[in-house]
Design an enzyme around this catalytic site. Structure first.
Site, PDB file in Angstrom:
ATOM      1  CE  LYS A  67     -30.644  -0.469  -2.671  1.00  0.00           C
ATOM      2  NZ  LYS A  67     -29.792  -1.762  -2.148  1.00  0.00           N
ATOM      3  CE  LYS A  91     -29.780  -4.381 -12.675  1.00  0.00           C
ATOM      4  NZ  LYS A  91     -29.724  -5.746 -11.849  1.00  0.00           N
ATOM      5  CE  LYS A 103     -25.355  -8.178  -7.922  1.00  0.00           C
ATOM      6  NZ  LYS A 103     -26.335  -7.803  -8.576  1.00  0.00           N
ATOM      7  CB  THR A 187     -36.823  -9.064  -9.680  1.00  0.00           C
ATOM      8  OG1 THR A 187     -36.193  -8.409  -8.514  1.00  0.00           O
ATOM      9  CG2 THR A 187     -35.736  -9.062 -10.660  1.00  0.00           C
ATOM     10  CG  ASN A 218     -38.138 -13.478  -5.507  1.00  0.00           C
ATOM     11  OD1 ASN A 218     -39.281 -13.504  -5.525  1.00  0.00           O
ATOM     12  ND2 ASN A 218     -37.132 -12.446  -5.369  1.00  0.00           N
ATOM     13  CB  SER A 345     -33.941  -1.704  -3.712  1.00  0.00           C
ATOM     14  OG  SER A 345     -33.508  -3.082  -3.188  1.00  0.00           O
TER      15      SER A 345
HETATM   16  N1  GLU Z   1     -29.953  -8.081  -6.661  1.00  0.00           N
HETATM   17  C1  GLU Z   1     -30.771  -7.194  -7.695  1.00  0.00           C
HETATM   18  C2  GLU Z   1     -30.279  -6.815  -8.850  1.00  0.00           C
HETATM   19  O1  GLU Z   1     -29.274  -7.106  -9.595  1.00  0.00           O
HETATM   20  C3  GLU Z   1     -31.230  -6.201  -6.587  1.00  0.00           C
HETATM   21  C4  GLU Z   1     -30.284  -4.961  -6.311  1.00  0.00           C
HETATM   22  C5  GLU Z   1     -30.822  -4.003  -5.137  1.00  0.00           C
HETATM   23  O2  GLU Z   1     -32.182  -4.187  -4.773  1.00  0.00           O
HETATM   24  O3  GLU Z   1     -30.181  -3.157  -4.786  1.00  0.00           O
HETATM   25  O4  GLU Z   1     -30.793  -5.745  -9.486  1.00  0.00           O
END
Ligand code: GLU
Length: 419
Positions: A67, A91, A103, A187, A218, A345
């Site tokens: 994810k 995370k 990613k 976030t 954002n 998410s």
């Molecule tokens: N890009 C965000 C992060 O670094 C969200 C990732 C997501 O929602 O999967 O946590």
């Protein structure tokens, strides 16, 4: 200079001084499960062809499908995407989400593209990675310079390729296309909950506490707004063009307006300030909310803030950790502080799979519960182990992955059987 990934490994090493995990897990986590590099050809509005480099990395899938977001930025490269995917792994584990880490990104400056070019780029990138992603294998989302509209184009392209509606393949979609209530603000909301939870522990009040936010995308905007509403004094804010400062407190609404209508916070009222000066200014809470490595061995000694909330991924280079710890700076680490985004998410993915949607209050309540719970668990562990919050976060993430790996058997198990 060490690579970004060397820095990530240093944090694992620091955690492993306090716990033991299977050598199998340590070995697996030393490199990504799979890394894809693709070319992303874009037909420009004037007929030219520009070919960009695109990436998608699935770092680890022990706890579930990979994810993580997709970023559009000229500096995107294989080391960065891999490291970001590794951080997503940690995370999701810290937050107790049933996901591994991934990613993606394209090395492009989206500000140089027309809206139609941006749409074609987003769709072509999905054409290139469609076989690598999926709701049960790897689930992209927004990141730096991507947003719900870009996710909408990408989800639509996936639908065209698969000839089927599969909304759970991408999160952060527009609400009309199966996005979740509360994802856009998640976030910033999560970072605020993490800070508020720690402030309560420290028995400190918002009133009289000053805040500086570096990066006004954002997450930075939302966090600044929540801080101001809660009674903190937001004294400085910056974006890539520079920053502004007002010791009495800035008016966040007019900054958001300046950013959205004129392109930069520097167009709003206030004293000018550079990004470098914002990092070292006299302030209680510093929130780096833009890109990696803005606090390094070069400026760590000059940081005056007592608390840093890492809203960006990796804003503190690992070489700066020791100095900050020695100087008593409390760092709320990225893998907790910016985890609100991936948490909602996760909620979006659950809703898509059930085709059953939650109202905004339900999302907000569940996000707050998870952020407060994770922050408290981490603070307790940090206290027990006498470590900083980041090391505690890595300890908890690694233990979680280790337990999952042990469930199917590691070297220790098979050796015992032989003996
Ligand atoms: N890009 C965000 C992060 O670094 C969200 C990732 C997501 O929602 O999967 O946590």
């Amino acid at each position: 200079m060490p690579s970004l990934f060397d820095g990530a490994s240093a944090r694992i090493e620091a955690a492993l001084e306090h716990i033991e995990i299977s050598e199998d897990v340590a070995q697996r986590l030393a490199q990504p499960d799979s890394a894809l590099k693709v070319s992303v050809p874009l037909r420009r509005d004037d007929g030219r062809l520009t070919v960009y480099s695109g990436y998608r990395v699935r770092y680890d899938s022990t706890l579930g499908p990979a994810k993580g977001g997709i970023r559009f930025h000229p500096d995107v490269n294989a080391d960065e995407v891999s490291t970001l995917a590794f951080w997503m792994t940690m995370k999701c584990a810290v937050m107790g989400l049933p996901f591994g880490g991934g990613k993606g990104g394209v090395a492009v400056d989206p500000k140089e593209l027309s809206p139609a070019e941006l749409e074609r780029l987003s769709r072509t990138y999905i054409d290139a990675i469609a076989d690598f992603i999926g709701p049960d294998s790897d689930i992209p989302a927004p990141d730096v310079n991507t947003n719900p509209r870009v996710m909408g184009w990408m989800a639509d392209q996936y639908r065209i390729i698969r000839r089927a509606h599969t909304p759970a393949v991408i999160t952060g979609k527009p609400i009309e296309m199966g996005g979740s209530a509360g994802r856009t603000t998640a976030t910033g909301d999560g970072a605020f909950h993490a800070l508020a939870t720690m402030m309560e522990r420290w028995e400190r009040q918002a009133d009289g506490t000053t805040v500086a936010v570096q990066g006004f995308g954002n997450a930075g905007q939302r966090f600044a707004k929540l801080c101001a509403n809660a009674g903190y004094t937001v004294v400085a804010v910056s974006d890539s063009s520079g920053g502004i400062h007002n010791a009495e407190g800035l008016d966040i609404e007019s900054l958001i307006e300046a950013k959205n209508d004129k392109g930069s916070v520097t167009e709003a009222e206030g004293e000018a300030l550079s990004n470098a000066d914002l990092i070292t200014m006299e302030v209680d809470v510093l929130a780096p909310a833009a890109l990696e490595s803005v606090i390094t061995a070069d400026n760590a000694e000059d940081v005056s803030a007592g608390v840093i909330v890492e809203i960006a991924n990796g804003p503190i280079a690992s070489e700066a950790d020791a100095t900050l710890i020695d100087n008593g700076v409390a760092v709320l680490p990225d893998i907790l502080a910016n985890a609100g985004g991936v948490t909602v998410s996760y909620f979006e993915w659950v809703q898509n799979r059930q085709a059953w949607y939650w109202d905004a209050e339900t999302v907000a309540r569940r996000l707050e519960d998870r952020m407060v719970g994770a922050t408290r668990a981490l603070a307790d562990r940090a206290k027990d182990e006498h470590v900083d919050l980041r090391t505690a976060a890595y300890i908890m993430a690694l233990e979680k992955i280790d337990r999952a790996a042990a469930a199917v058997g590691t070297t220790e198990f098979f050796r015992a059987r032989q003996g």
